[in-house]
Design a protein around this motif. Sequence first.
Motif, PDB file in Angstrom:
ATOM      1  N   GLY A  72       2.884 -19.170  10.634  1.00  0.00           N
ATOM      2  CA  GLY A  72       2.728 -17.806  10.154  1.00  0.00           C
ATOM      3  C   GLY A  72       1.270 -17.422   9.967  1.00  0.00           C
ATOM      4  O   GLY A  72       0.403 -18.261   9.729  1.00  0.00           O
ATOM      5  N   GLY A  73       0.992 -16.121  10.085  1.00  0.00           N
ATOM      6  CA  GLY A  73      -0.362 -15.617   9.905  1.00  0.00           C
ATOM      7  C   GLY A  73      -0.806 -15.677   8.450  1.00  0.00           C
ATOM      8  O   GLY A  73       0.022 -15.685   7.531  1.00  0.00           O
ATOM      9  N   LYS A  74      -2.106 -15.716   8.240  1.00  0.00           N
ATOM     10  CA  LYS A  74      -2.661 -15.763   6.893  1.00  0.00           C
ATOM     11  C   LYS A  74      -2.817 -14.343   6.351  1.00  0.00           C
ATOM     12  O   LYS A  74      -3.198 -13.409   7.074  1.00  0.00           O
ATOM     13  N   GLY A  75      -2.554 -14.199   5.065  1.00  0.00           N
ATOM     14  CA  GLY A  75      -2.742 -12.908   4.425  1.00  0.00           C
ATOM     15  C   GLY A  75      -4.219 -12.569   4.272  1.00  0.00           C
ATOM     16  O   GLY A  75      -5.060 -13.452   4.059  1.00  0.00           O
ATOM     17  N   GLY A  76      -4.562 -11.278   4.411  1.00  0.00           N
ATOM     18  CA  GLY A  76      -5.951 -10.853   4.272  1.00  0.00           C
ATOM     19  C   GLY A  76      -6.377 -10.791   2.813  1.00  0.00           C
ATOM     20  O   GLY A  76      -5.557 -10.626   1.900  1.00  0.00           O
ATOM     21  N   ARG A  77      -7.685 -10.924   2.563  1.00  0.00           N
ATOM     22  CA  ARG A  77      -8.212 -10.859   1.192  1.00  0.00           C
ATOM     23  C   ARG A  77      -8.367  -9.406   0.741  1.00  0.00           C
ATOM     24  O   ARG A  77      -8.798  -8.536   1.499  1.00  0.00           O
ATOM     25  N   GLY A  78      -8.015  -9.168  -0.526  1.00  0.00           N
ATOM     26  CA  GLY A  78      -8.175  -7.846  -1.103  1.00  0.00           C
ATOM     27  C   GLY A  78      -9.626  -7.562  -1.461  1.00  0.00           C
ATOM     28  O   GLY A  78     -10.471  -8.472  -1.481  1.00  0.00           O
ATOM     29  N   ASN A  79      -9.919  -6.274  -1.807  1.00  0.00           N
ATOM     30  CA  ASN A  79     -11.321  -5.921  -2.052  1.00  0.00           C
ATOM     31  C   ASN A  79     -11.888  -6.571  -3.304  1.00  0.00           C
ATOM     32  O   ASN A  79     -13.095  -6.683  -3.456  1.00  0.00           O
ATOM     33  N   ALA A  80     -11.035  -7.051  -4.194  1.00  0.00           N
ATOM     34  CA  ALA A  80     -11.552  -7.745  -5.379  1.00  0.00           C
ATOM     35  C   ALA A  80     -12.323  -8.994  -4.983  1.00  0.00           C
ATOM     36  O   ALA A  80     -13.221  -9.437  -5.706  1.00  0.00           O
ATOM     37  N   ARG A  81     -11.984  -9.563  -3.819  1.00  0.00           N
ATOM     38  CA  ARG A  81     -12.644 -10.789  -3.363  1.00  0.00           C
ATOM     39  C   ARG A  81     -14.071 -10.522  -2.869  1.00  0.00           C
ATOM     40  O   ARG A  81     -14.848 -11.451  -2.722  1.00  0.00           O
TER      41      ARG A  81
END
Length: 357
Positions: free
Chosen positions: A119-128
């Motif tokens: 499965g694909g990896k989830g993207g990082r949110g802007n808090a990161r």
Amino acid sequence: MFIDEAEIYVKAGDGGDGAVTFRREAGVPRGGPNGGDGGDGGSVIMHARPGLDTLLDVRGRHHWRAQNGQPGRSKDMAGAGGDDLVIDVPPGTLVYDIDTGLLLKDLNQPRMRVTIARGGKGGRGNARFATATRQTPRHAEPGTPGDERTLRLELKLIADVGLVGLPNAGKSTLLARLSAARPKIADYPFTTLEPNLGIVEAGPDRRFVMADLPGLIEGAHAGVGLGDEFLRHIERTRVLVHLVEIEPHTGASPAEAYRSIRDELAAYSRTLAEKPELIVLTKADLLPGDDTPRREFEQAIGRPVLSVSSAAGTGLDPLVGGILRLLDQANGDDAPKVSRRACPARPDKGDKTGTAP
């Protein structure tokens, strides 16, 4: 219905996108970024499920897709990950990538599992992405796509003993006599159109799986008759039991019938032809009390021959004992030795895991 080949398309779930959000609370001016990460997509997993012996269920559905990951949310909450998709296949299934032709995994033992598409990896949110110099990032990462593949599945039955011989040699009758299997039996050739498996109980501590395969004819290795479709199933067996009629229906002698099948095995696979073999003259009840055909057959081929009658129940104990000895030899000298007591004839019946590259 026995199905031993299938082509399917598998797609792992895509990762969820990261979120771009900011704190909005009373009394908290200029709230910072709080977008959460996206969830990971689900993977596609192949599982060798005990008890299955056909690819019928897999073949009936061409597209298999795992669940996508959910996008991130505000308040630093990550999106939910997608569920993995588990595809149950019979033990003995080989998984090939059609595009590359590579064998990805041989699921040759029950309960083996392999991740066939990750499965694909989830993207990082802007808090990161918040830093001392960039306190209000307005971007986030998208999720990555999940793997996708087109697969060819090929089933090779897993059995300890394979019964081979010309059509009408008595393979199905012998399997029914020694086990609880109930293959179709008739008094004409080509009764068996698909492999049958049976478990032979050979005493309290011994048992083995026996496979009855459709009869072979001359040219089977090249696609004549049914043989080429099922010869690969014999490759999984450790021991061959070669059945020859006392009076072959083709009109040939037992020695000629034996050699014709040996030629087909050798033409298909050298490894197959070199497997340990027990030679059995069947339907001995046709000439009761006359051991001449067995002795002549034995002399003609220069190898020991057993004589049995599945209908009368004679010669079955020595046959099972001989199979057990060959199985022990195939296991190696260091194999654990347990009871070798042959089973009596029936009086009423003539987890490992892995990841694909």
